[in-house]
Design a protein around this motif. Sequence first.
Motif, PDB file in Angstrom:
ATOM      1  N   UNK A 142       0.833  -1.207   0.000  1.00 23.84           N
ATOM      2  CA  UNK A 142       0.000   0.000   0.000  1.00 23.84           C
ATOM      3  C   UNK A 142       0.866   1.255   0.000  1.00 23.84           C
ATOM      4  N   UNK A 143       1.935   1.226   0.783  1.00 17.30           N
ATOM      5  CA  UNK A 143       2.864   2.364   0.760  1.00 17.30           C
ATOM      6  C   UNK A 143       3.380   2.578  -0.658  1.00 17.30           C
ATOM      7  N   UNK A 144       3.790   1.479  -1.287  1.00 11.59           N
ATOM      8  CA  UNK A 144       4.310   1.587  -2.652  1.00 11.59           C
ATOM      9  C   UNK A 144       3.281   2.250  -3.561  1.00 11.59           C
ATOM     10  N   UNK A 145       2.048   1.743  -3.455  1.00 10.19           N
ATOM     11  CA  UNK A 145       0.980   2.271  -4.306  1.00 10.19           C
ATOM     12  C   UNK A 145       0.787   3.771  -4.098  1.00 10.19           C
ATOM     13  N   UNK A 146       0.684   4.144  -2.859  1.00  8.36           N
ATOM     14  CA  UNK A 146       0.423   5.557  -2.558  1.00  8.36           C
ATOM     15  C   UNK A 146       1.567   6.417  -3.069  1.00  8.36           C
ATOM     16  N   UNK A 147       2.797   5.985  -2.776  1.00  5.86           N
ATOM     17  CA  UNK A 147       3.944   6.809  -3.160  1.00  5.86           C
ATOM     18  C   UNK A 147       4.044   6.923  -4.677  1.00  5.86           C
ATOM     19  N   UNK A 148       3.680   5.843  -5.370  1.00  3.10           N
ATOM     20  CA  UNK A 148       3.828   5.896  -6.825  1.00  3.10           C
ATOM     21  C   UNK A 148       2.677   6.652  -7.488  1.00  3.10           C
ATOM     22  N   UNK A 149       1.673   6.990  -6.728  1.00  4.25           N
ATOM     23  CA  UNK A 149       0.545   7.731  -7.308  1.00  4.25           C
ATOM     24  C   UNK A 149       0.117   8.851  -6.388  1.00  4.25           C
ATOM     25  N   UNK A 207      -3.314   4.718  11.344  1.00  4.69           N
ATOM     26  CA  UNK A 207      -1.858   4.790  11.447  1.00  4.69           C
ATOM     27  C   UNK A 207      -1.243   4.873  10.048  1.00  4.69           C
ATOM     28  N   UNK A 208      -1.786   4.076   9.166  1.00  3.73           N
ATOM     29  CA  UNK A 208      -1.295   4.131   7.789  1.00  3.73           C
ATOM     30  C   UNK A 208      -1.470   5.538   7.225  1.00  3.73           C
ATOM     31  N   UNK A 209      -2.650   6.084   7.435  1.00  5.58           N
ATOM     32  CA  UNK A 209      -2.921   7.428   6.940  1.00  5.58           C
ATOM     33  C   UNK A 209      -1.956   8.442   7.543  1.00  5.58           C
ATOM     34  N   UNK A 210      -1.731   8.319   8.831  1.00  6.53           N
ATOM     35  CA  UNK A 210      -0.851   9.273   9.499  1.00  6.53           C
ATOM     36  C   UNK A 210       0.550   9.223   8.916  1.00  6.53           C
ATOM     37  N   UNK A 211       0.960   8.009   8.501  1.00  7.23           N
ATOM     38  CA  UNK A 211       2.290   7.883   7.919  1.00  7.23           C
ATOM     39  C   UNK A 211       2.349   8.486   6.527  1.00  7.23           C
ATOM     40  N   UNK A 212       1.232   8.433   5.866  1.00  7.87           N
ATOM     41  CA  UNK A 212       1.215   8.756   4.448  1.00  7.87           C
ATOM     42  C   UNK A 212       0.822  10.210   4.164  1.00  7.87           C
ATOM     43  N   UNK A 213      -0.008  10.772   5.021  1.00 13.15           N
ATOM     44  CA  UNK A 213      -0.562  12.091   4.723  1.00 13.15           C
ATOM     45  C   UNK A 213       0.481  13.197   4.598  1.00 13.15           C
ATOM     46  N   UNK A 214       1.470  13.248   5.475  1.00 14.28           N
ATOM     47  CA  UNK A 214       2.461  14.307   5.289  1.00 14.28           C
ATOM     48  C   UNK A 214       3.127  14.247   3.926  1.00 14.28           C
ATOM     49  N   UNK A 215       3.309  13.042   3.415  1.00 16.91           N
ATOM     50  CA  UNK A 215       3.888  12.908   2.080  1.00 16.91           C
ATOM     51  C   UNK A 215       2.901  13.413   1.029  1.00 16.91           C
ATOM     52  N   UNK A 216       1.652  12.970   1.160  1.00 10.24           N
ATOM     53  CA  UNK A 216       0.626  13.419   0.219  1.00 10.24           C
ATOM     54  C   UNK A 216       0.529  14.926   0.210  1.00 10.24           C
ATOM     55  N   UNK A 237       2.724  16.996   0.855  1.00  6.89           N
ATOM     56  CA  UNK A 237       3.907  17.688   0.379  1.00  6.89           C
ATOM     57  C   UNK A 237       4.759  18.280   1.484  1.00  6.89           C
ATOM     58  N   UNK A 238       4.519  17.887   2.748  1.00 10.36           N
ATOM     59  CA  UNK A 238       5.352  18.433   3.823  1.00 10.36           C
ATOM     60  C   UNK A 238       6.353  17.413   4.346  1.00 10.36           C
ATOM     61  N   UNK A 239       6.403  16.279   3.670  1.00 12.39           N
ATOM     62  CA  UNK A 239       7.461  15.315   3.988  1.00 12.39           C
ATOM     63  C   UNK A 239       7.852  14.650   2.680  1.00 12.39           C
TER      64      UNK A 239
END
Lengths: 212, 212, 212, 212
Positions: free
Chosen positions: C102-109, C170-179, C181-183
């Motif tokens: 899921x991390x891969x998916x989110x990061x790649x899109x 928890x997944x969202x919390x890890x991913x949202x800053x990236x989404x 644009x602040x991480x």
Amino acid sequence: MSAKPGEYTLRARRQRRIERRRQEIMAAAVRLFAVKGYINTTTKEIAEAADVAEGTLYNYFAGKREILLAVISETQAAIEMVLSSSGALQQRSDIVGVVATLFDLVVSRLAFVRTLLTEAWLDNLILQDFVIERTKQLDQQIQSFIVERIAAGAYRAVEPALVSRMLMGMFAAAVIPVLRGIAPPPNAEERQLLAEELVNLILDGIRVRSDF
Amino acid sequence: MSAKPGEYTLRARRQRRIERRRQEIMAAAVRLFAVKGYINTTTKEIAEAADVAEGTLYNYFAGKREILLAVISETQAAIEMVLSSSGALQQRSDIVGVVATLFDLVVSRLAFVRTLLTEAWLDNLILQDFVIERTKQLDQQIQSFIVERIAAGAYRAVEPALVSRMLMGMFAAAVIPVLRGIAPPPNAEERQLLAEELVNLILDGIRVRSDF
Amino acid sequence: MSAKPGEYTLRARRQRRIERRRQEIMAAAVRLFAVKGYINTTTKEIAEAADVAEGTLYNYFAGKREILLAVISETQAAIEMVLSSSGALQQRSDIVGVVATLFDLVVSRLAFVRTLLTEAWLDNLILQDFVIERTKQLDQQIQSFIVERIAAGAYRAVEPALVSRMLMGMFAAAVIPVLRGIAPPPNAEERQLLAEELVNLILDGIRVRSDF
Amino acid sequence: MSAKPGEYTLRARRQRRIERRRQEIMAAAVRLFAVKGYINTTTKEIAEAADVAEGTLYNYFAGKREILLAVISETQAAIEMVLSSSGALQQRSDIVGVVATLFDLVVSRLAFVRTLLTEAWLDNLILQDFVIERTKQLDQQIQSFIVERIAAGAYRAVEPALVSRMLMGMFAAAVIPVLRGIAPPPNAEERQLLAEELVNLILDGIRVRSDF
DNA sequence: CATGAATGAGTCTTCATTCAT
DNA sequence: GATGAATGAAGACTCATTCAT
């Protein structure tokens, strides 16, 4: 609700200004509609003709189509008043009178009538609500008039509905060139004569010797 | 330019194919125009109805408006032919015949007539070239007929132009509900009767006792 | 249907060009949607970003909203394929694997996921059809996994639905800053570690001495 | 500037009246923002909801956006006050207390929180100033708490920042369905239980047998 | 000649902001 | 300060026409 002196006047004045503006917009619109048709008239043009910004139109009307409907509706109300005062048709001169009055109405509201006819031609709703519906009463009166005369042996046994329609057709034929701008509007006297002649025709036709 | 045998034939065949395609497009267009009006018909729709690509239209016509003009022009020519064969009006039955023929024409080309009237109402050029101009001849014939009869003492001294126009108005009144789709098209017999009655009205009116 | 050689190829080529253009428009749109949100993105901007005229958009999509739905729908289909291949969760490493995927998916899109979340937040339809509906299967799998382990005495008697949701949080919390644009996006190794740690936390918590 | 007695009082009264009006407008605005989102709320609607004229808004705020910022700012201040009173986290129950308090806050200001998150998601300024900035203190407290416990050997050597963020994610996961209107707001008791369970999870996880 | 994708000027409509009263 | 009508810059979308293939 308020004790401030003059407020009532102020509010009333504003109300009048608003109504005036509405009328200005409608007047501008009907002029354009008459010349180019509703569909070919843009809101930009209406706004320019009314000397307001395009957005202002939408403070007074919900949309372009509502301007058209308001134009038709308001003027119809005025016409209605004139017509409904005609009462029952009793004699020949009553018919002449109604026809002459209709000529007056049409001539004094050329732009409006042209718009109405154009849109009624294109739009079933307008045709039904603003032409057929409003014409019905007059149509009934004419037919009643004819039916009575037939019963009295004054008229031959024609189809009243057909005659009523033919009368309208003749009226239209007299009026359309004016509406369309290819004939000048008749003055009061001419309108009276036209009404006379039109009724003459439908009553007596043109023939004097039955062998033709 | 070329001496190959058969080329003439080939060219002719191509010419025929082109003409056929033009006709197909025009037929598709007039159907749509009648239902939705010229302005509400898109070139995409015309192309689809004619089963060609949108761009192909422009190989046959200079633009959307030219399709309209071509439609009107061609159909008018056909109508013209029918009408011009009528010859001079000699007697009552000639007038009835012309009116009946006109009914036939209108009923058999409802879509076209509806389109023509709509556009003539909105467009001065079309009104002039395709309605007034084409009606002139008929108008003249009717007026001549009347003038002669007046001279012969058969008709009273009416204004021939007025009577001719009234006759057209009556014709229009009979025809418009059909065009507008609010009355069913009359069949052949009804058309004949209508023509009779219409001429009766204009000749004799409806009155039998002159004291009304 | 046609015997012309090469036509098939031609048509196919055109078809490919069309599909490519659709993709270009969608790619341009998703980029803008991600940065400014759907509502703040104009059709003009989309057209410019896709290097086509504004009107061209409407040759490919019925309207602005359909671009959004197409973007979401197409990418969802791709994601679906990846996820559905996961099969039943059997052991700890399976969960880690899913999280990492899921991390891969989110990061790649990133752009797509950001758009999806934004619109799901604002629009009930999208929330239901593209988030809740699509998450359900995964949610079920996780809950089943937990229920089994509880039955086996491996996990304490927690509420499976709650735990599943917490895991998503928890997944969202890890991913949202990236989404947002602040991480910076984590690289592959970091994603794996993050997945491990996330599962560690939910399984074991952080406590080692129960007197705290 | 003036020595008239009572002026000070008058000025104060006016000041209070202005402040009251500001609050009324903001209250009206936040209600609308929560339901329809900032972008879909018109100034006309805000004015109507606040029972003032549209122009009046501009006597109290520089523009629509400033109403949003004021709304966020003021409510944040209130929240801040609640949070800052929490003091240093000392023991497990302190964390539970903070989480429960946060639940209370969110539930009692659903409209506001929904608005804040929506706009923070779309706007970097709001995200930074009103979410990240305001969350920082709490984040620090949690991290300190964890660091201390790790030093004391009570917690294993986790990344404090990561755990803090995960905690927030879990909190968000519990709260978002309510914000989004797809789950009913939990009552006081449920909020307390949720807070307990949430802290349980992060402290102990779900596993009781380490061989799984 | 046929095709149909591309174009972009033109339409109606919305709405934050201004300003005369 | 309060009012609300006026404004006009966008915005989404349409469609006749063009042109590369």
